[in-house]
Design a protein around this motif. Structure first.
Motif, PDB file in Angstrom:
ATOM      1  N   TYR A 180      -4.067  10.903   1.269  1.00 18.91           N
ATOM      2  CA  TYR A 180      -4.574  10.946   2.638  1.00 18.91           C
ATOM      3  C   TYR A 180      -4.852  12.382   3.038  1.00 18.91           C
ATOM      4  CZ  TYR A 180      -3.709   6.109   4.119  1.00 18.91           C
ATOM      5  OH  TYR A 180      -3.762   4.755   4.279  1.00 18.91           O
ATOM      6  N   ASP A 181      -5.946  12.573   3.748  1.00 16.59           N
ATOM      7  CA  ASP A 181      -6.245  13.904   4.304  1.00 16.59           C
ATOM      8  C   ASP A 181      -6.243  15.012   3.258  1.00 16.59           C
ATOM      9  OD1 ASP A 181      -6.931  13.812   6.939  1.00 16.59           O
ATOM     10  OD2 ASP A 181      -4.866  13.572   7.617  1.00 16.59           O
ATOM     11  N   HIS A 182      -6.560  14.676   2.035  1.00 11.31           N
ATOM     12  CA  HIS A 182      -6.603  15.636   0.931  1.00 11.31           C
ATOM     13  C   HIS A 182      -5.257  16.189   0.511  1.00 11.31           C
ATOM     14  CE1 HIS A 182     -10.915  15.567   1.034  1.00 11.31           C
ATOM     15  NE2 HIS A 182     -10.890  15.833   2.316  1.00 11.31           N
ATOM     16  N   VAL A 183      -4.175  15.869   1.218  1.00 11.32           N
ATOM     17  CA  VAL A 183      -2.894  16.463   0.848  1.00 11.32           C
ATOM     18  C   VAL A 183      -1.750  15.480   0.639  1.00 11.32           C
ATOM     19  CG1 VAL A 183      -3.119  18.832   1.638  1.00 11.32           C
ATOM     20  CG2 VAL A 183      -2.630  17.042   3.295  1.00 11.32           C
ATOM     21  N   ILE A 184      -1.736  14.409   1.426  1.00 13.94           N
ATOM     22  CA  ILE A 184      -0.556  13.562   1.393  1.00 13.94           C
ATOM     23  C   ILE A 184      -0.695  12.491   0.320  1.00 13.94           C
ATOM     24  CG2 ILE A 184       1.008  12.172   2.776  1.00 13.94           C
ATOM     25  CD1 ILE A 184      -0.671  13.456   5.206  1.00 13.94           C
ATOM     26  N   LEU A 185       0.154  12.577  -0.673  1.00 11.54           N
ATOM     27  CA  LEU A 185       0.103  11.625  -1.782  1.00 11.54           C
ATOM     28  C   LEU A 185       0.902  10.388  -1.404  1.00 11.54           C
ATOM     29  CD1 LEU A 185      -0.676  11.149  -4.775  1.00 11.54           C
ATOM     30  CD2 LEU A 185       1.514  12.183  -5.372  1.00 11.54           C
ATOM     31  N   VAL A 186       0.215   9.247  -1.242  1.00 12.47           N
ATOM     32  CA  VAL A 186       0.956   8.052  -0.826  1.00 12.47           C
ATOM     33  C   VAL A 186       1.151   7.034  -1.936  1.00 12.47           C
ATOM     34  CG1 VAL A 186       0.973   7.768   1.645  1.00 12.47           C
ATOM     35  CG2 VAL A 186      -1.179   7.615   0.439  1.00 12.47           C
ATOM     36  N   LEU A 187       0.180   6.885  -2.814  1.00 14.99           N
ATOM     37  CA  LEU A 187       0.373   5.979  -3.940  1.00 14.99           C
ATOM     38  C   LEU A 187       0.382   6.795  -5.217  1.00 14.99           C
ATOM     39  CD1 LEU A 187      -1.852   2.836  -3.263  1.00 14.99           C
ATOM     40  CD2 LEU A 187       0.491   3.297  -2.565  1.00 14.99           C
ATOM     41  N   LYS A 188       1.407   6.551  -6.048  1.00 17.62           N
ATOM     42  CA  LYS A 188       1.537   7.376  -7.245  1.00 17.62           C
ATOM     43  C   LYS A 188       1.438   6.499  -8.478  1.00 17.62           C
ATOM     44  CE  LYS A 188       4.910   9.524  -4.273  1.00 17.62           C
ATOM     45  NZ  LYS A 188       6.326   9.460  -3.908  1.00 17.62           N
ATOM     46  N   GLY A 189       0.241   6.090  -8.794  1.00 13.21           N
ATOM     47  CA  GLY A 189       0.074   5.309 -10.006  1.00 13.21           C
ATOM     48  C   GLY A 189       0.472   3.858  -9.842  1.00 13.21           C
ATOM     49  N   VAL A 190      -0.262   3.120  -9.010  1.00 11.03           N
ATOM     50  CA  VAL A 190       0.050   1.707  -8.794  1.00 11.03           C
ATOM     51  C   VAL A 190      -0.870   0.847  -9.651  1.00 11.03           C
ATOM     52  CG1 VAL A 190      -0.072  -0.171  -7.111  1.00 11.03           C
ATOM     53  CG2 VAL A 190       0.933   2.028  -6.459  1.00 11.03           C
ATOM     54  N   SER A 191      -0.281  -0.088 -10.368  1.00 12.25           N
ATOM     55  CA  SER A 191      -1.072  -1.028 -11.153  1.00 12.25           C
ATOM     56  C   SER A 191      -0.638  -2.438 -10.822  1.00 12.25           C
ATOM     57  CB  SER A 191      -0.855  -0.807 -12.652  1.00 12.25           C
ATOM     58  OG  SER A 191      -1.250   0.486 -13.009  1.00 12.25           O
ATOM     59  N   LEU A 192      -1.581  -3.313 -10.623  1.00  9.35           N
ATOM     60  CA  LEU A 192      -1.234  -4.727 -10.458  1.00  9.35           C
ATOM     61  C   LEU A 192      -2.453  -5.575 -10.772  1.00  9.35           C
ATOM     62  CD1 LEU A 192      -2.448  -5.873  -7.499  1.00  9.35           C
ATOM     63  CD2 LEU A 192      -0.631  -4.436  -6.641  1.00  9.35           C
ATOM     64  N   THR A 193      -2.200  -6.855 -11.036  1.00 12.75           N
ATOM     65  CA  THR A 193      -3.319  -7.754 -11.272  1.00 12.75           C
ATOM     66  C   THR A 193      -3.118  -9.036 -10.476  1.00 12.75           C
ATOM     67  OG1 THR A 193      -2.212  -8.753 -13.153  1.00 12.75           O
ATOM     68  CG2 THR A 193      -3.760  -6.984 -13.644  1.00 12.75           C
ATOM     69  N   VAL A 194      -4.249  -9.619 -10.082  1.00 18.76           N
ATOM     70  CA  VAL A 194      -4.209 -10.932  -9.442  1.00 18.76           C
ATOM     71  C   VAL A 194      -5.068 -11.858 -10.283  1.00 18.76           C
ATOM     72  CG1 VAL A 194      -4.744 -12.244  -7.358  1.00 18.76           C
ATOM     73  CG2 VAL A 194      -4.003  -9.861  -7.168  1.00 18.76           C
ATOM     74  N   PRO A 195      -4.463 -12.957 -10.791  1.00 16.56           N
ATOM     75  CA  PRO A 195      -5.260 -13.889 -11.603  1.00 16.56           C
ATOM     76  C   PRO A 195      -6.159 -14.743 -10.714  1.00 16.56           C
ATOM     77  CG  PRO A 195      -3.034 -14.710 -11.348  1.00 16.56           C
ATOM     78  CD  PRO A 195      -3.065 -13.376 -10.687  1.00 16.56           C
TER      79      PRO A 195
END
Lengths: 312, 272
Positions: B19-34
């Motif tokens: 967010y806003d070029h600085v705030i890291l909110v998601l750090k490598g999220v992986s998921l799948t929906v069948p």
């Protein structure tokens, strides 16, 4: 004391009853002025409804539209073509505003967008005068500024045309907002930007549409005002008269803009003619603002404004 | 554990959101929906559930957030650079947290706006009937301003509105928020029915893990912008840590009694 009461409460009505034809003339004058205010107020309402932005530049858009139209007419372009070209210019302006002013400011506070329209106001003012010059121009669209008499009442042809046009435009806009898919989307965007985005309503398109419509309304307003009193810088100041209309009618309401305009137009004309002499005239200049002030105290959302829905 | 389907409907792989070029909110999220599945995304406040959904729907960018790494694919096509309107046209609709109905529009107008991306008047009418079929309560409320109907009805309007876009995948963000338990049950039942009968896949972000795991087939648990656990819904609800921290049960499977409050907290067995 009794004299004062008589002069305020009885004498004006005796005057009215004394010459009904004159009263009707005054009322017609009021309706005309009111519809003109409504036309300008409409431009504000449209943009406010669809983006929650109070468009400070609406008055200048009226001036810019009128200047463009006059400029084209002066260069010998036929009326119909000139109108079409002016419409094209206003639509192009809408695209430009979306691209360079609104898009970079998506999801910013309303006050920031408002500030941006102040900037737009100055830009358009300078740009218009740079293109078309700053001197007062006469706008002649072929409707004669003459009057005819019906049962002792003078009716001005130009005013009549303007009133009919305004009424037509307003009906069309109201239908557009209530019945069409795009109109519904416009109202949805006005309610909640983010939710509108989430169901796939493209904000860009909506903004271009609404600014274009506001531009077309500005053309009609500029046309009518310009034909009446010449195209000049002061045209952009009629926006000031639109403010009390908005407060009266409600910022989000198309019918409100019309009724508000009519109340103010008729009120100030009747007030001026019948009560003006008592206070030395000039009621016309302050009537609208005093009425608006009273409304702000008693009913801040205006006559037809959308009620602020609060859940408890 | 990923679904057995050869190619999932939606696959989010290793995304990072800033967010806003600085705030890291998601750090490598992986998921799948069948295809046609219901997947629960669990986690506490601020874990990153909403951000994940917004990254998928494209709403992120209006909040100055950006997917800086990884990819989001819907039926094999990358969608993480698309704007929300295009994503809806692809068949993904998000129902935002907190309902967000159009308050000054009537219930029916709200539903109709959902069909904006589609142009066919005839099928819009039919879809409207489908929505009223699933949410009969809305039929009585169709002429009311949406701002004045109850919270549960507003949530139904929001879900119904999303349905009008004929989605293949619905992103549901906290549908239980602020609703009475009975209504929550009702809404979850409708979601499950929609999934069975209409084949709409659902990615469900919820704090109410108990409810979510009842309807979902697969679940992910998020903490601090990471997925810390994933698995079959049943396996997750039997996981000791989940029971302790999300379901409020002790090891024996009974509701925790506050009469014998523990003096220590179980330590989580995962890294976060």
């Amino acid at each position: 004391m009794v004299d004062v009461v008589y002069a305020v409460l009885v004498a004006p009505f005796k005057d009215m009853a004394g010459s009904p034809a004159f009263l009707v003339e005054v009322l017609i004058g009021g309706v005309f002025a009111g519809l003109m205010y409504s036309l300008v107020a409409l431009g504000f309402v449209l943009i406010f409804k669809a983006s929650g932005v109070f468009n400070f530049a609406q008055g200048v858009m009226v001036l810019f539209a009128a200047l463009t139209l006059v400029g084209l007419l002066e260069r010998g372009v036929p009326v119909v073509l000139a109108l079409a070209l002016t419409t094209a210019v206003m639509v192009a302006l809408a695209f430009a505003i979306e691209r360079f002013v609104l898009r970079p400011l998506v999801n910013q506070e309303h006050i920031i967008l408002f500030m941006a329209t102040i900037g737009l106001n100055f830009f358009l003012e300078g740009f218009g005068e740079m293109l078309w010059g700053a001197n007062v121009k006469k706008l002649d669209i072929g409707i004669p500024d003459r009057s005819f008499v019906v049962r002792g009442v003078q009716i001005n042809e130009l005013e009549l045309t303007a009133a009919v046009t305004a009424a037509l435009l307003v009906t069309l806009l109201a239908m557009f907002f209530q019945k069409t898919r795009i109109g519904r989307a416009l109202r949805a965007v006005a309610d909640d930007h983010e939710a509108a985005l989430s169901i796939g309503i493209p904000l860009k398109t909506i903004w271009v549409v609404v600014w274009s419509v506001a531009g077309v309304v500005a053309i009609v307003a500029g046309l009518m005002w310009g034909a009446k009193s010449g195209v000049q810088f002061s045209l952009s100041l009629i926006a000031l008269k639109a403010l009390p209309v908005l407060i009266l009618g409600g910022f989000e309401s198309v019918p409100g803009a019309i009724v508000g305009g009519l109340i103010i137009g008729i009120g100030e004309k009747v007030g001026e003619v019948y009560w003006g002499p008592l206070v030395g005239g000039a009621i016309e200049n302050w009537f609208a603002y005093v009425l608006a002030l009273a409304f702000l105290l008693a009913r801040p959302q205006g006559l037809f404004g959308e009620k602020i829905i609060e859940r408890v | 554990m990923v679904s057995d389907a050869p190619r999932p409907l939606l696959s989010v792989s290793n995304i990072e959101v800033i967010y806003d070029h600085v705030i890291l909110v998601l750090k490598g999220v992986s998921l799948t929906v069948p295809e046609g599945g219901i997947v629960a995304l669990l986690g506490a406040n601020g874990a990153g559930k909403s951000t994940t959904l917004k990254a998928i729907s494209g709403l992120l960018r209006t909040e100055r957030g950006e997917v800086t790494k990884g990819a989001i694919e819907f039926r094999g096509r990358a969608i993480h650079r698309r704007n929300p309107s295009e994503v809806v046209k692809h068949g993904i609709v998000q129902v935002m947290e907190g309902r967000h109905v159009f308050e000054h529009l009537t219930v029916e107008e709200n539903l109709l706006t959902g069909a904006y991306t589609r142009h066919n008047g005839q099928s819009t009418k039919k879809d409207l009937d489908v929505v009223y079929h699933y949410f009969p309560r809305l039929t009585e409320r169709r002429g009311f301003k949406a701002g004045y109907v109850s919270g549960g009805e507003q949530q139904m309007v929001a879900i119904g509105r999303a349905l009008m876009a004929r989605p293949t995948l619905m992103l549901l963000d906290e549908p239980s928020m602020g609703l009475a338990p009975m209504l929550v049950t009702e809404i979850f039942e409708i979601v499950a029915r929609l999934n069975r009968a209409e084949g709409v896949a659902v990615l469900l972000a919820e704090q109410n893990a108990t409810m979510a795991l009842q309807v979902a087939r697969h679940g992910y648990v998020m903490e601090n912008g990471r997925i810390v656990l994933d698995g079959d819904a049943k396996a997750i609800s039997e996981n000791e840590d989940i029971k302790e921290f999300y379901l409020g049960l002790t090891g024996v499977g009974q509701r925790k009694s506050y009469r014998d409050v523990k003096h220590y907290r179980r330590r989580k067995r995962w890294l976060s």
